[in-house]
Design a protein around this motif. Structure first.
Motif, PDB file in Angstrom:
ATOM      1  N   GLN A   1      -5.195 -14.604  -4.403  1.00 34.87           N
ATOM      2  CA  GLN A   1      -5.562 -14.555  -5.811  1.00 34.87           C
ATOM      3  C   GLN A   1      -6.750 -15.454  -6.139  1.00 34.87           C
ATOM      4  N   ALA A   2      -7.171 -16.287  -5.205  1.00 35.72           N
ATOM      5  CA  ALA A   2      -8.219 -17.268  -5.492  1.00 35.72           C
ATOM      6  C   ALA A   2      -9.598 -16.775  -5.066  1.00 35.72           C
ATOM      7  N   VAL A   3      -9.850 -15.476  -5.200  1.00 37.23           N
ATOM      8  CA  VAL A   3     -11.169 -14.935  -4.879  1.00 37.23           C
ATOM      9  C   VAL A   3     -11.713 -14.227  -6.108  1.00 37.23           C
ATOM     10  N   SER A   4     -13.031 -14.247  -6.250  1.00 35.70           N
ATOM     11  CA  SER A   4     -13.664 -13.684  -7.445  1.00 35.70           C
ATOM     12  C   SER A   4     -14.151 -12.263  -7.219  1.00 35.70           C
ATOM     13  N   TYR A   5     -13.656 -11.608  -6.191  1.00 35.87           N
ATOM     14  CA  TYR A   5     -14.061 -10.238  -5.899  1.00 35.87           C
ATOM     15  C   TYR A   5     -12.819  -9.441  -5.510  1.00 35.87           C
ATOM     16  N   GLU A   6     -12.981  -8.109  -5.496  1.00 35.34           N
ATOM     17  CA  GLU A   6     -11.854  -7.249  -5.146  1.00 35.34           C
ATOM     18  C   GLU A   6     -11.769  -7.092  -3.634  1.00 35.34           C
ATOM     19  N   THR A   7     -10.597  -7.288  -3.110  1.00 31.05           N
ATOM     20  CA  THR A   7     -10.380  -7.020  -1.697  1.00 31.05           C
ATOM     21  C   THR A   7     -10.168  -5.517  -1.500  1.00 31.05           C
ATOM     22  N   LEU A   8     -10.098  -5.105  -0.248  1.00 25.54           N
ATOM     23  CA  LEU A   8      -9.861  -3.693   0.051  1.00 25.54           C
ATOM     24  C   LEU A   8      -8.537  -3.225  -0.547  1.00 25.54           C
ATOM     25  N   LEU A   9      -7.518  -4.060  -0.472  1.00 30.98           N
ATOM     26  CA  LEU A   9      -6.219  -3.692  -1.036  1.00 30.98           C
ATOM     27  C   LEU A   9      -6.289  -3.604  -2.559  1.00 30.98           C
ATOM     28  N   ASP A  10      -7.032  -4.503  -3.201  1.00 31.29           N
ATOM     29  CA  ASP A  10      -7.213  -4.431  -4.657  1.00 31.29           C
ATOM     30  C   ASP A  10      -7.863  -3.111  -5.058  1.00 31.29           C
ATOM     31  N   GLN A  11      -8.889  -2.708  -4.332  1.00 29.91           N
ATOM     32  CA  GLN A  11      -9.577  -1.455  -4.636  1.00 29.91           C
ATOM     33  C   GLN A  11      -8.640  -0.260  -4.482  1.00 29.91           C
ATOM     34  N   PHE A  12      -7.805  -0.308  -3.457  1.00 34.53           N
ATOM     35  CA  PHE A  12      -6.847   0.786  -3.241  1.00 34.53           C
ATOM     36  C   PHE A  12      -5.841   0.864  -4.389  1.00 34.53           C
ATOM     37  N   LEU A  13      -5.323  -0.285  -4.813  1.00 36.91           N
ATOM     38  CA  LEU A  13      -4.365  -0.307  -5.916  1.00 36.91           C
ATOM     39  C   LEU A  13      -5.002   0.187  -7.209  1.00 36.91           C
ATOM     40  N   LEU A  14      -6.236  -0.228  -7.471  1.00 35.81           N
ATOM     41  CA  LEU A  14      -6.921   0.198  -8.693  1.00 35.81           C
ATOM     42  C   LEU A  14      -7.196   1.699  -8.690  1.00 35.81           C
TER      43      LEU A  14
ATOM     44  N   ALA B   1       0.817  -1.216   0.000  1.00 39.44           N
ATOM     45  CA  ALA B   1       0.000   0.000   0.000  1.00 39.44           C
ATOM     46  C   ALA B   1       0.852   1.269   0.000  1.00 39.44           C
ATOM     47  N   LEU B   2       1.857   1.337   0.865  1.00 36.41           N
ATOM     48  CA  LEU B   2       2.674   2.552   0.961  1.00 36.41           C
ATOM     49  C   LEU B   2       3.438   2.849  -0.332  1.00 36.41           C
ATOM     50  N   PRO B   3       4.148   1.879  -0.942  1.00 40.80           N
ATOM     51  CA  PRO B   3       4.811   2.183  -2.219  1.00 40.80           C
ATOM     52  C   PRO B   3       3.834   2.617  -3.309  1.00 40.80           C
ATOM     53  N   THR B   4       2.641   2.030  -3.329  1.00 35.43           N
ATOM     54  CA  THR B   4       1.645   2.427  -4.332  1.00 35.43           C
ATOM     55  C   THR B   4       1.225   3.873  -4.138  1.00 35.43           C
ATOM     56  N   ALA B   5       0.999   4.270  -2.886  1.00 32.62           N
ATOM     57  CA  ALA B   5       0.633   5.661  -2.608  1.00 32.62           C
ATOM     58  C   ALA B   5       1.763   6.611  -2.998  1.00 32.62           C
ATOM     59  N   VAL B   6       2.998   6.185  -2.777  1.00 37.87           N
ATOM     60  CA  VAL B   6       4.148   7.026  -3.141  1.00 37.87           C
ATOM     61  C   VAL B   6       4.244   7.171  -4.659  1.00 37.87           C
ATOM     62  N   PHE B   7       4.050   6.065  -5.392  1.00 42.22           N
ATOM     63  CA  PHE B   7       4.118   6.123  -6.857  1.00 42.22           C
ATOM     64  C   PHE B   7       3.078   7.095  -7.414  1.00 42.22           C
ATOM     65  N   SER B   8       1.846   6.987  -6.924  1.00 40.74           N
ATOM     66  CA  SER B   8       0.799   7.878  -7.442  1.00 40.74           C
ATOM     67  C   SER B   8       1.035   9.315  -7.001  1.00 40.74           C
TER      68      SER B   8
ATOM     69  N   ASN C   1      -5.488   4.084  -7.208  1.00 34.22           N
ATOM     70  CA  ASN C   1      -4.244   4.801  -7.478  1.00 34.22           C
ATOM     71  C   ASN C   1      -3.802   4.632  -8.929  1.00 34.22           C
ATOM     72  N   PHE C   2      -4.037   3.449  -9.484  1.00 36.91           N
ATOM     73  CA  PHE C   2      -3.657   3.210 -10.875  1.00 36.91           C
ATOM     74  C   PHE C   2      -4.476   4.096 -11.819  1.00 36.91           C
ATOM     75  N   PHE C   3      -5.785   4.149 -11.606  1.00 38.73           N
ATOM     76  CA  PHE C   3      -6.628   4.958 -12.489  1.00 38.73           C
ATOM     77  C   PHE C   3      -6.421   6.453 -12.267  1.00 38.73           C
ATOM     78  N   LEU C   4      -5.942   6.829 -11.092  1.00 35.92           N
ATOM     79  CA  LEU C   4      -5.571   8.233 -10.887  1.00 35.92           C
ATOM     80  C   LEU C   4      -4.393   8.603 -11.782  1.00 35.92           C
ATOM     81  N   LEU C   5      -3.431   7.692 -11.904  1.00 38.95           N
ATOM     82  CA  LEU C   5      -2.311   7.923 -12.818  1.00 38.95           C
ATOM     83  C   LEU C   5      -2.790   7.994 -14.268  1.00 38.95           C
ATOM     84  N   VAL C   6      -3.735   7.132 -14.618  1.00 42.84           N
ATOM     85  CA  VAL C   6      -4.297   7.170 -15.968  1.00 42.84           C
ATOM     86  C   VAL C   6      -4.968   8.517 -16.224  1.00 42.84           C
ATOM     87  N   ALA C   7      -5.704   9.009 -15.232  1.00 38.55           N
ATOM     88  CA  ALA C   7      -6.371  10.308 -15.376  1.00 38.55           C
ATOM     89  C   ALA C   7      -5.353  11.426 -15.579  1.00 38.55           C
TER      90      ALA C   7
END
Length: 317
Positions: A249-262, A201-208, A264-270
């Motif tokens: 990785q064996a779940v069919s839904y987004e976890t809280l961490l997945d949502q956080f990563l997504l 989480a922390l490196p992802t926040a730093v990257f964005s 930040n990723f789409f913020l970079l896309v924006a």
């Protein structure tokens, strides 16, 4: 002649002696437990505890003890009795049955709040004697039941921590119109999230957050801004692949961490899209549009980080 006397059984002790591992991918955990049951007033019938059909066939209490089996074993033979046979002792007019089981237990786990999730681990046992059979039994939890999770037996202490004690329960299992007594215990464990916060989480926040350095370039120079944005996008994508093995990785839904990563990723896309479109607004409005975009994207970044921190704080409470 079949007996109609209901055998009262008290769950007197349930100790979780060891939890060796917790696997959220296979939805299972390995554990060892000790169970002690008190059969009220059964001493006089120890050798003729069960009478079948017309009364010509009887079984001892040892036979009854072998009818106690794990209910939520991961596989058919993944849970076994540790001792060669159940330990049965006298206690006044009662009999005590003590069993020790070890194996792999199935446990559905909800990972929506990962990495701030907590899981309930259940160990359940079934008595393979119908409530309306030759020895109808009623299981209750003793008012003075002893239950514990042995601290030194908790192996995954670097990934999980126990929260609360061991709670015993009784229930019934219904199958094809037949009802069987069921009992067990639950223990709740909470995941230690520091590893995932500091390494994912922390490196992802730093990257964005570093992406805002692209606003140092003039809006009339989109190539410089796009270079920064795409470099950080590729860096984040490569980092996501690197840490993929650290998260479920064996779940069919987004976890809280997945949502956080997504987020930040789409913020970079924006930011990349804004950098490409700003020169199209015209030179006169370019600076104003640039400041507005910086303020809006900065507010979104702050909201994403605040949302993640708030979720983490609420889960810990």
């Amino acid at each position: 002649m079949r007996t109609t006397v209901v055998q009262e059984i008290e769950l007197e002790r349930f100790d979780v002696l060891k939890i060796q591992s917790i696997d959220t991918v296979s939805q299972s955990f390995n554990a060892r437990c000790l169970v002690r049951l008190r059969l009220i007033g059964a001493k006089a019938r120890r050798e003729a505890f069960v009478t079948f059909k017309d009364g010509r066939a009887t079984e001892s209490v040892e036979w009854f003890a072998r009818q106690i089996e794990p209910y939520n074993s991961f596989e058919h033979d993944s849970c076994k009795l540790i001792d060669e046979k159940p330990k049965i002792t006298d206690a006044g007019d009662d009999l005590l049955i003590q069993l020790r089981f070890e194996g792999r237990f199935y446990q559905p786990m909800r990972l929506h709040a990962f990495p701030f999730d907590s899981q309930e681990l259940r160990i359940e046992f079934l008595i393979l004697c119908r409530v309306d059979g030759p020895v109808p039994a009623k299981v209750i939890v003793s008012p003075g039941v002893e239950s514990s999770l042995v601290d030194r037996g908790f192996a995954p202490r670097f990934q999980w921590q126990p929260t609360g004690g061991v709670h015993c329960f009784v229930d019934e299992h219904k199958a094809n119109g037949r009802i069987f007594p069921k009992f067990g215990a639950t223990a709740r464990v909470a995941r230690k999230s520091r590893f995932y916060v500091t390494n994912v989480a922390l490196p992802t926040a730093v990257f964005s957050g570093l992406a805002f350095t692209l606003f140092a370039a003039q809006p009339s120079e989109p190539l410089e801004r796009l270079s920064v944005a795409f470099t950080l996008l590729l860096t984040m994508a490569a980092y996501k692949i690197t840490v993929a093995g650290m998260i479920p990785q064996a779940v069919s839904y987004e976890t809280l961490l997945d949502q956080f990563l997504l987020c930040n990723f789409f913020l970079l896309v924006a930011m990349a899209v804004v950098s490409a479109l700003l020169p199209q607004v015209g030179h006169d409005a370019e600076d104003l549009a640039d400041r507005v975009c910086l303020a809006l994207l900065g507010a979104v970044w702050c909201l994403i980080q605040a949302w993640f921190v708030a979720k983490a704080w609420s889960r810990k409470d």
